[in-house]
Design an enzyme around this catalytic site. Structure first.
Site: not given
Length: 275
Positions: A32, A64, A221
């Site tokens: 990520d 994220h 996600s």
């Protein structure tokens, strides 16, 4: 005080926690944007960066990766939130820059690192509209080496009978994860297609953010780390199970929600999967 995000309960993770299974000795690579390792609700054990301009995997400029990591493994303590597998070993594999974008070569290098470093589970909350031969080769290599690979189906919604599932989730060797809300309704943004495997909570998911903070995000996600965490829980209870067995159990015990084109096998139930 510590809160339990609804998704953790929705996939029945607390039932395994109460049996004493929390992901111990299972290594999970979060491929990520990095993970903020200074977050008091996270314990990051290692990692690497494959983003040339951002060499520190323990900084997360986009937030994220830190959010994804908390859903997998936020610590069972007196603060913040609780992850699906709070004792699992988190590894920060940075392949996305602070804007959230990356190159397939970076992602491929990250997957190679996970293989070389004997990761048990890979979480890829990322994807794109086109694949590459090299990407498919390394994803297949990860799976043939015994790693459970969970990948976000995508946030492209549905388009008639055309699949909107992105890559690498579209590759058969990955577990492609779509998103539902707390009422088990498919999120309108969740990609659809015959490659979809399972669903997990992905709407208003509360998790860790850089700087020791917390917040709610939406997306496939956010659904994917519920599946990666579930795999870690299963492996902590059944350490001899293969990745194929873990995947089969997650799929065969999922709760049917509707057409497989939109829901795959349905909502994962980690309590049933780990029986």
């Amino acid at each position: 005080a510590q809160s339990v995000p609804y998704g953790i309960s929705q996939i029945k993770a607390p039932a395994l926690h109460s049996q004493g299974y929390t992901g111990s000795n299972v290594k999970v690579a979060v491929i990520d944007s990095g993970i903020d390792s200074s977050h008091p609700d996270l314990n990051v054990r290692g990692g690497a960066s494959f983003v040339p301009s951002e060499t520190n995997p323990y900084q997360d400029g986009s937030s994220h990766g830190t959010h994804v990591a908390g859903t997998i493994a936020a610590l069972n303590n007196s603060i913040g939130v609780l992850g699906v597998a709070p004792s699992s070993a988190l590894y920060a594999v940075k392949v996305l820059d602070s804007t959230g974008s990356g190159q397939y070569s970076w992602i491929i290098n990250g997957i190679e690192w996970a293989i070389s470093n004997n990761m048990d589970v890979i979480n890829m909350s990322l994807g794109g509209p086109t694949g590459s031969t090299a990407l498919k080769t390394v994803v297949d290599k990860a799976v043939s080496s015994g790693i459970v690979v969970a990948a976000a189906a995508g946030n492209e919604g549905s388009s008639g009978s055309t699949s909107t599932v992105g890559y690498p989730a579209k590759y058969p060797s990955t577990i492609a994860v779509g998103a539902v809300n707390s009422a088990n309704q498919r999120a309108s943004f969740s990609s659809a297609g015959s490659e979809l495997d399972v669903m997990a909570p992905g709407v208003s998911i509360q998790s860790t953010l850089p700087g020791g903070t917390y917040g709610a995000y939406n997306g496939t996600s956010m659904a994917t780390p519920h599946v990666a965490g579930a795999a870690a829980l299963i492996l902590s209870k059944h350490p001899t199970w293969t990745n194929a067995q873990v995947r089969d159990r997650l799929e065969s015990t999922a709760t049917y929600l509707g057409s497989s084109f939109y829901y795959g096998k349905g909502l994962i139930n980690v309590q049933a999967a780990a029986q």
